[in-house]
Design a protein around this motif. Structure first.
Motif, PDB file in Angstrom:
ATOM      1  N   THR A  28       1.134  -6.879  -6.256  1.00 13.69           N
ATOM      2  CA  THR A  28      -0.148  -6.232  -5.974  1.00 13.69           C
ATOM      3  C   THR A  28       0.151  -4.955  -5.211  1.00 13.69           C
ATOM      4  OG1 THR A  28      -1.330  -8.345  -5.882  1.00 13.69           O
ATOM      5  CG2 THR A  28      -2.397  -6.439  -4.865  1.00 13.69           C
ATOM      6  N   VAL A  29      -0.150  -3.822  -5.830  1.00 14.79           N
ATOM      7  CA  VAL A  29       0.197  -2.523  -5.260  1.00 14.79           C
ATOM      8  C   VAL A  29      -1.027  -1.611  -5.307  1.00 14.79           C
ATOM      9  CG1 VAL A  29       1.731  -0.518  -5.398  1.00 14.79           C
ATOM     10  CG2 VAL A  29       2.578  -2.779  -6.091  1.00 14.79           C
ATOM     11  N   GLY A  30      -1.432  -1.116  -4.156  1.00  8.97           N
ATOM     12  CA  GLY A  30      -2.468  -0.092  -4.083  1.00  8.97           C
ATOM     13  C   GLY A  30      -1.808   1.258  -3.900  1.00  8.97           C
ATOM     14  N   VAL A  31      -2.111   2.206  -4.787  1.00  6.51           N
ATOM     15  CA  VAL A  31      -1.535   3.551  -4.719  1.00  6.51           C
ATOM     16  C   VAL A  31      -2.612   4.505  -4.225  1.00  6.51           C
ATOM     17  CG1 VAL A  31      -0.388   5.409  -5.972  1.00  6.51           C
ATOM     18  CG2 VAL A  31       0.057   3.027  -6.597  1.00  6.51           C
ATOM     19  N   LEU A  32      -2.399   5.066  -3.043  1.00 10.69           N
ATOM     20  CA  LEU A  32      -3.398   5.933  -2.412  1.00 10.69           C
ATOM     21  C   LEU A  32      -3.098   7.377  -2.770  1.00 10.69           C
ATOM     22  CD1 LEU A  32      -3.016   3.252  -0.633  1.00 10.69           C
ATOM     23  CD2 LEU A  32      -4.280   4.499   1.109  1.00 10.69           C
ATOM     24  N   THR A  33      -3.994   7.996  -3.528  1.00 16.98           N
ATOM     25  CA  THR A  33      -3.799   9.355  -4.003  1.00 16.98           C
ATOM     26  C   THR A  33      -4.831  10.278  -3.369  1.00 16.98           C
ATOM     27  OG1 THR A  33      -5.261   9.100  -5.921  1.00 16.98           O
ATOM     28  CG2 THR A  33      -2.950   8.464  -6.201  1.00 16.98           C
ATOM     29  N   ARG A  79      -4.739 -10.305 -12.363  1.00 15.67           N
ATOM     30  CA  ARG A  79      -4.787 -10.586 -10.925  1.00 15.67           C
ATOM     31  C   ARG A  79      -3.682  -9.789 -10.254  1.00 15.67           C
ATOM     32  NH1 ARG A  79      -4.978 -16.761  -9.388  1.00 15.67           N
ATOM     33  NH2 ARG A  79      -5.371 -15.738  -7.377  1.00 15.67           N
ATOM     34  N   GLY A  80      -4.045  -9.003  -9.278  1.00 16.15           N
ATOM     35  CA  GLY A  80      -3.058  -8.139  -8.638  1.00 16.15           C
ATOM     36  C   GLY A  80      -2.832  -6.892  -9.454  1.00 16.15           C
ATOM     37  N   GLY A  81      -1.565  -6.582  -9.735  1.00 13.01           N
ATOM     38  CA  GLY A  81      -1.253  -5.379 -10.490  1.00 13.01           C
ATOM     39  C   GLY A  81      -1.382  -4.132  -9.636  1.00 13.01           C
ATOM     40  N   VAL A  82      -1.546  -2.987 -10.292  1.00  7.64           N
ATOM     41  CA  VAL A  82      -1.632  -1.716  -9.583  1.00  7.64           C
ATOM     42  C   VAL A  82      -3.071  -1.206  -9.612  1.00  7.64           C
ATOM     43  CG1 VAL A  82      -1.067  -0.308 -11.629  1.00  7.64           C
ATOM     44  CG2 VAL A  82      -0.602   0.587  -9.331  1.00  7.64           C
ATOM     45  N   THR A  83      -3.503  -0.644  -8.493  1.00  2.17           N
ATOM     46  CA  THR A  83      -4.846  -0.067  -8.355  1.00  2.17           C
ATOM     47  C   THR A  83      -4.721   1.315  -7.734  1.00  2.17           C
ATOM     48  OG1 THR A  83      -5.804  -2.272  -8.010  1.00  2.17           O
ATOM     49  CG2 THR A  83      -7.157  -0.372  -7.392  1.00  2.17           C
ATOM     50  N   MET A 122       0.876  -1.174   0.000  1.00  2.87           N
ATOM     51  CA  MET A 122       0.000   0.000   0.000  1.00  2.87           C
ATOM     52  C   MET A 122       0.911   1.221   0.000  1.00  2.87           C
ATOM     53  SD  MET A 122      -3.082  -1.186  -0.071  1.00  2.87           S
ATOM     54  CE  MET A 122      -4.260   0.009   0.597  1.00  2.87           C
ATOM     55  N   LEU A 123       0.863   1.972  -1.082  1.00  2.00           N
ATOM     56  CA  LEU A 123       1.808   3.065  -1.321  1.00  2.00           C
ATOM     57  C   LEU A 123       1.102   4.403  -1.108  1.00  2.00           C
ATOM     58  CD1 LEU A 123       4.199   3.009  -4.426  1.00  2.00           C
ATOM     59  CD2 LEU A 123       3.618   5.065  -3.169  1.00  2.00           C
ATOM     60  N   LEU A 124       1.507   5.107  -0.077  1.00  3.82           N
ATOM     61  CA  LEU A 124       0.875   6.386   0.289  1.00  3.82           C
ATOM     62  C   LEU A 124       1.434   7.490  -0.596  1.00  3.82           C
ATOM     63  CD1 LEU A 124       1.223   5.813   4.124  1.00  3.82           C
ATOM     64  CD2 LEU A 124      -0.926   5.779   2.850  1.00  3.82           C
TER      65      LEU A 124
END
Length: 426
Positions: free
Chosen positions: A49-54, A77-81, A4-6
């Motif tokens: 699997t990476v979630g980018v929080l903007t 499956r997974g990837g960036v969101t 989870m990338l802030l």
């Protein structure tokens, strides 16, 4: 493990460089953006699997990340969101703190069914193998692992400091202590057991609406006796949170033997870059100790500087100790020294930026941001020819000769021209 990338921070200490974009979207090193380093670390570490929080000014960041193709994260499956603040039933709210941002995306994490969650910031320059940190986490059966960096003891008071026992177990946190007990600082990189973090987020949200990892979650878990360990990191790491630190980190890249090497064949840094024509240098040009990107046309002289793609430096122009971002145009016989010029700016002929114009003093409008002699020009700005601009100056907007009395802008002064939605000077 998922990441989870802030990446929602404003980066207000970067001044006009973040007026129209989030800090992680600020260009770096000629062709990259700051967020590229954390994203590349993820894929190089096998975290897919990476979630980018903007949140703040996300347009350029969202466009840059796209579907994640440059990082091989365009996966079914997974990837960036991209995870932006959103409405839930009849309510919705902005991310109020680092932990609150994760709390608001619990459903996303639950759908991924992770055993471990890696929490990252999107605004640091470094290379790191998160798989090694996860192995450390598993070996010691940690509840929480925190990446830790040793800094000179005289600098430790600027950071969150961790005090540890002999086996690296953390027994105390000190937030920017005036007299730190150790020089081991928190890098803002965490691995949590997800079931433990999920419970902590839900409990702390009931107490702190602005739930934050450093202020609330970590001290709470430490007080509860959870197994928290410092993972020692030995490589290059820079927080580019100020104009000076951003400039200095870029300058690190052009040393004869750089502390941070972008040219290694392993642990590459990936980015979303257009295919540009080759670099062209003119017959009378000179380029020394500089990074010059694709598509540039250098007819003048460039020393100790970094040029983004499609920059034009005309004949007779001299660029020293400066950062020019994509699409800038530097007119004939212009002289730049210790400047940061954001994307798509134009500097007229015979103009001097970073000149000794009056006494060198901090910027009168924002002295805590512009105080190290660096002159900064915001994106899409225009500067006419035949003017002199001093140090610690700020230019933002399409300026004309009338904006420069006697053809000068004294050191420490600013010209900020607001633009209305139609692009007309207000």
């Amino acid at each position: 493990m998922i990441a989870m990338l802030l990446a929602g921070g404003q980066g207000s200490r970067l001044g006009v460089l973040t007026s129209n974009k989030a800090k992680p979207a600020v260009p770096f090193g000629g062709k990259y953006r700051i967020i590229d380093f954390a994203m590349s670390n993820c894929v190089n570490s096998g975290v897919t699997t990476v979630g980018v929080l903007t949140q703040y000014q996300p347009l350029q960041l969202n466009q840059h990340i796209g579907i994640g193709s440059p990082w091989d994260l365009d996966r079914r499956r997974g990837g960036v969101t991209i995870l932006s603040p959103h409405m839930k039933d009849t309510s919705g709210e902005w991310y109020a703190g680092t932990a609150d941002a994760i709390f608001q995306n619990i459903d996303f994490i639950d759908q991924c069914h992770p055993e471990y969650v890696l929490i990252l910031g999107g605004d640091h320059i470094y290379k790191m193998d998160y798989a090694k940190m996860l192995a450390f986490h598993k070996k010691l059966d940690c509840d929480v692992s925190i990446a830790a960096l040793e800094v000179p003891i005289e600098e430790a008071s600027r950071f969150g400091v961790m005090n540890i026992e002999g086996d690296n177990r953390i027994y105390e946190f000190e937030e920017k202590p005036p007299n730190p007990k150790s020089n081991l600082v928190n890098m803002g990189i965490y691995i949590f057991k997800w079931d433990l973090l999920r419970d902590a987020l839900e409990r702390d949200k009931k107490i702190h609406p602005d739930s934050d990892f450093g202020k609330h979650i970590l001290p709470m878990l430490l007080a509860e006796g959870k197994r928290m360990y410092a993972y020692p990191f030995m490589g290059y790491w820079r927080d580019v949170g100020t104009v000076e630190s951003y400039w200095a980190a870029n300058m690190d890249l052009i040393q004869t033997v750089p502390d941070f090497n972008l040219y290694e064949n392993f642990d590459k840094t990936y980015t979303d870059s257009d295919h540009q024509p080759p670099l062209f240098t003119g017959a009378n040009s000179e380029v020394k100790a500089s990074i010059v990107s694709e598509g540039c046309e250098v007819l003048g002289k460039v020393y100790n500087s970094i040029l983004g793609a499609d920059v034009i430096v005309e004949e007779g122009a001299i660029v020293r100790n400066s950062i020019l971002m994509k699409g800038c145009y530097i007119g004939k016989n212009a002289v730049l020294d210790r400047c940061i010029i954001d994307a798509s700016c134009r500097v007229g002929e015979n103009t001097q930026l970073g000149a000794d114009v009056g006494e060198t003093v901090p910027n009168v409008h924002r002295p805590k941001i512009y105080d190290t002699g660096i002159t900064v020009v915001g994106e899409h700005s225009e500067i006419p020819g035949n003017v002199q601009i001093g140090k610690n100056c700020v230019i933002f907007g399409k300026t004309t000769p009338e904006n420069y009395p006697n053809g000068k802008l004294e050191s420490g002064q600013s010209i900020v021209i607001e633009m209305n939605p139609s692009g007309v000077r207000a």
